[in-house]
Design an enzyme around this catalytic site. Structure first.
Site, mmCIF file in Angstrom:
data_model
loop_
_atom_site.group_PDB
_atom_site.id
_atom_site.type_symbol
_atom_site.label_atom_id
_atom_site.label_comp_id
_atom_site.label_asym_id
_atom_site.label_seq_id
_atom_site.Cartn_x
_atom_site.Cartn_y
_atom_site.Cartn_z
ATOM 1 N N TYR A 124 -7.505 -3.694 -2.715
ATOM 2 C CA TYR A 124 -7.441 -2.654 -1.688
ATOM 3 C C TYR A 124 -8.841 -2.548 -1.086
ATOM 4 O O TYR A 124 -9.708 -1.846 -1.598
ATOM 5 C CB TYR A 124 -6.987 -1.322 -2.289
ATOM 6 C CG TYR A 124 -7.043 -0.154 -1.339
ATOM 7 C CD1 TYR A 124 -6.574 -0.264 -0.032
ATOM 8 C CD2 TYR A 124 -7.577 1.072 -1.740
ATOM 9 C CE1 TYR A 124 -6.629 0.810 0.842
ATOM 10 C CE2 TYR A 124 -7.629 2.152 -0.873
ATOM 11 C CZ TYR A 124 -7.157 2.013 0.405
ATOM 12 O OH TYR A 124 -7.214 3.082 1.294
ATOM 13 N N ASP A 131 -4.046 -4.915 0.700
ATOM 14 C CA ASP A 131 -4.488 -4.320 1.950
ATOM 15 C C ASP A 131 -5.938 -4.740 2.196
ATOM 16 O O ASP A 131 -6.858 -4.226 1.562
ATOM 17 C CB ASP A 131 -4.361 -2.797 1.856
ATOM 18 C CG ASP A 131 -4.769 -2.094 3.143
ATOM 19 O OD1 ASP A 131 -5.129 -2.783 4.117
ATOM 20 O OD2 ASP A 131 -4.733 -0.847 3.173
ATOM 21 N N HIS A 153 2.331 2.157 5.324
ATOM 22 C CA HIS A 153 2.363 0.700 5.269
ATOM 23 C C HIS A 153 3.761 0.254 4.859
ATOM 24 O O HIS A 153 4.546 1.039 4.313
ATOM 25 C CB HIS A 153 1.349 0.155 4.252
ATOM 26 C CG HIS A 153 -0.083 0.363 4.637
ATOM 27 N ND1 HIS A 153 -0.938 -0.675 4.944
ATOM 28 C CD2 HIS A 153 -0.821 1.498 4.749
ATOM 29 C CE1 HIS A 153 -2.137 -0.196 5.228
ATOM 30 N NE2 HIS A 153 -2.091 1.125 5.116
ATOM 31 N N CYS A 156 4.333 18.777 28.763
ATOM 32 C CA CYS A 156 3.487 17.629 29.068
ATOM 33 C C CYS A 156 3.745 17.167 30.501
ATOM 34 O O CYS A 156 4.840 17.364 31.048
ATOM 35 C CB CYS A 156 3.734 16.485 28.078
ATOM 36 S SG CYS A 156 5.352 15.722 28.216
ATOM 37 N N ASN A 202 0.879 -1.172 0.000
ATOM 38 C CA ASN A 202 0.000 0.000 0.000
ATOM 39 C C ASN A 202 0.913 1.219 0.000
ATOM 40 O O ASN A 202 1.488 1.587 1.012
ATOM 41 C CB ASN A 202 -0.914 0.000 1.229
ATOM 42 C CG ASN A 202 -1.853 1.190 1.251
ATOM 43 O OD1 ASN A 202 -1.493 2.301 0.894
ATOM 44 N ND2 ASN A 202 -3.087 0.970 1.694
ATOM 45 N N CYS A 221 2.632 10.264 26.612
ATOM 46 C CA CYS A 221 1.809 10.270 27.820
ATOM 47 C C CYS A 221 0.416 10.782 27.473
ATOM 48 O O CYS A 221 0.146 11.211 26.349
ATOM 49 C CB CYS A 221 2.452 11.138 28.908
ATOM 50 S SG CYS A 221 2.592 12.890 28.487
#
Length: 510
Positions: A156, A197, A304, A461, A8, A501
């Site tokens: 696909y 796929d 992919h 963060c 793909n 996180c």
């Protein structure tokens, strides 16, 4: 040996730009040829090409050493699409676009459609118009010398959007049509390989976070694969189905064998993905001829990675390509030759070369004479003080005689203007204006900053105390278009401290 590869590619032109950028001067033909050579397969199946008929160019359609076949989306531009590239040593005997037969041209088609009474004509056309299936039929020879037929179905499969239940129904109908066509080909005596796929992670081992998903085993796509595939691959057992997942046949317990990762969250860095790409072979073919089934996660260029398989058979090419081959399209027919083939070195006639040299010499002499004549006929510049002609620079730094000319009886002192003093005065004046403009601009900037306040500082963060990344909500709903901050690290398992996180913060209050 027959080597197959499937990928793909997420836009046929996207990875080619990177290849071209590495070697300036190489064209798209060189880039696509290099890509195919790196995959090193006799048959290369590409999905999600995002190329429609109107934008397909000759460098993408015709590659030296290969014959190519395309299935285009007829509904949207830059959407879906599959393509199959076969080496000249593996030229198919037939090729066909779509699964239903409605797009067949009755010339070089594969045939064997099965019972499709459960579908309406409109439904079949809708399933094929997105350009999701392409069939090539090959002649193969086993080590015992037997010739057999092999049909490769490049697919696909549709993605089921949770917010669009009609797409789930469309996906399941596509699965059903694919199974009908594959089983009809098996019943007609052809071996069948389905690769591409499939847009479904079959087992929990094929999904990194399958435990947290509700009703994982109850997914309609997984249930369809249960009915299509034999349990435990090559092993004999009670659950005998027509096809085998070849990768799990050779690697039944290998974990982390994924083929798709989220490009937005950078999940590929920590291998936080799913296995959506498969090579499925009919049971007899896999047991008798398959030597290996592999993944190529090191190959970049898409969200992919390529997958493939190796068979212990040899291809028997045909002399002529099927009519679906792109070289037979009207826009490409007769354009296989490069322009260099029409350019040849010609030896120059010495008499012609000598006369041409004399002509050039005469032309140069005549050009010089014309220039001399033009200079002689041009008016000469007037003396300083004359009202006509262009003044030179020194005339502006001479004494002024205006007062003497106005009244000859009055004595006027001769004042000499120093050029350096005048230039310095102008420089000071220009610097003063520039400083004034800079100061005014600074005052305006401070005024606007006091009113608007400027952008907010990027928060850190909570898990790693690192600067966050800013994202925008794209899903439909009341928060669509709003911006928020989240951890900038790649997505990964919650137990991995190096992964993202769960920090979240809206950029501005609603």
């Amino acid at each position: 040996m027959l080597r197959l590869a499937s990928w793909n590619i997420n836009g046929l032109r996207s990875p080619l730009q990177g290849v071209v950028g590495q070697e300036p001067g190489n064209g798209t033909t060189m880039a696509l040829g290099r890509l195919l050579d790196e995959l090193d397969a006799d048959v290369v199946c590409l999905q999600e090409t995002k190329v429609t008929r109107d934008v397909l160019t000759e460098p993408l359609a015709i590659v030296e050493g290969y014959n190519s076949y395309f299935s285009f989306s007829r509904n949207r531009s830059g959407y879906s699409g599959v393509a199959t590239f076969c080496k000249d040593s593996a030229t198919p005997v037939a090729a066909e676009e779509g699964l239903s037969g409605l797009l067949a041209t009755q010339n070089g088609d594969v045939g064997c459609y099965g019972n499709m009474d459960a579908f309406t004509q409109e439904e079949l056309r809708a399933l094929d118009n997105e350009g999701r299936a392409l069939l090539t039929q090959h002649k193969i020879r086993t080590w015992e010398g037997q010739e057999k037929t092999l049909t490769i179905i490049n697919v696909y499969c549709p993605h089921a959007n949770p917010g669009k239940p009609e797409r789930l129904a469309f996906k399941m109908r596509f699965y059903h049509l694919l199974q009908i066509r594959a089983e009809a080909l098996l019943a007609a005596g052809s071996h069948v390989i389905i690769l591409g796929d499939l847009n479904t992670a079959h087992r929990p081992i094929d999904h990194w976070d399958a435990v947290s998903l509700e009703c994982f085993e109850e997914d309609p796509g997984r249930k369809w694969m249960d009915g299509l595939l034999s349990v435990l691959g090559c092993q004999e057992g009670a659950h005998v189905r027509p096809f085998i997942d070849t990768y799990r046949c050779f690697h039944p317990k290998k974990k982390g064998a994924f083929t798709c990762w989220s490009a937005v969250s950078g999940a590929r860095h920590l291998n936080y993905g799913t296995r959506l790409d498969y090579v499925l072979g009919d049971r007899a073919l896999v047991i008798d001829t398959f030597q290996d089934s592999f993944l190529l996660p090191e190959v970049m260029g898409s969200d992919h990675c390529p997958v493939g398989a190796v068979l212990s058979v040899s291809s028997v090419p045909t002399k002529h390509c099927p009519s679906l081959c792109t070289r037979f399209l009207p826009e490409f027919a007769g354009t296989q030759l490069k322009i260099l083939h029409f350019l040849v070195n010609l030896e120059q006639d010495p008499v012609f070369g000598q006369s041409e040299l004399q002509l050039n010499n005469q032309t140069q002499v005549q050009t010089r004479q014309n220039k001399i004549h033009e200079r002689s006929t041009q008016p000469q510049p007037c003396q300083a003080g004359s009202s006509k002609g262009q003044k030179n620079l020194k005339s502006y730094f001479r004494p002024s005689f205006s007062c003497a000319q106005a009244s000859p009886d009055l004595e006027c002192p001769s004042v000499m203007v120093n050029p350096e003093v005048e230039v310095s005065a102008k420089v000071v004046e220009v610097q003063a204006k520039a400083s004034e403009a800079k100061y005014g601009k600074k005052v305006k900037s401070l005024c606007w900053k006091s009113v608007l306040g400027g952008p907010l500082p990027i928060p850190l963060c909570g898990g790693h105390r690192e600067p966050c990344v800013k994202r925008t909500v794209k899903k439909p709903g009341p928060n669509r278009g709003r911006c928020f901050y989240m951890c900038a690290r790649p997505q990964g398992p919650p137990t991995d401290p190096s992964s993202r996180c769960n920090f979240f913060l809206w950029s501005r209050p609603k």
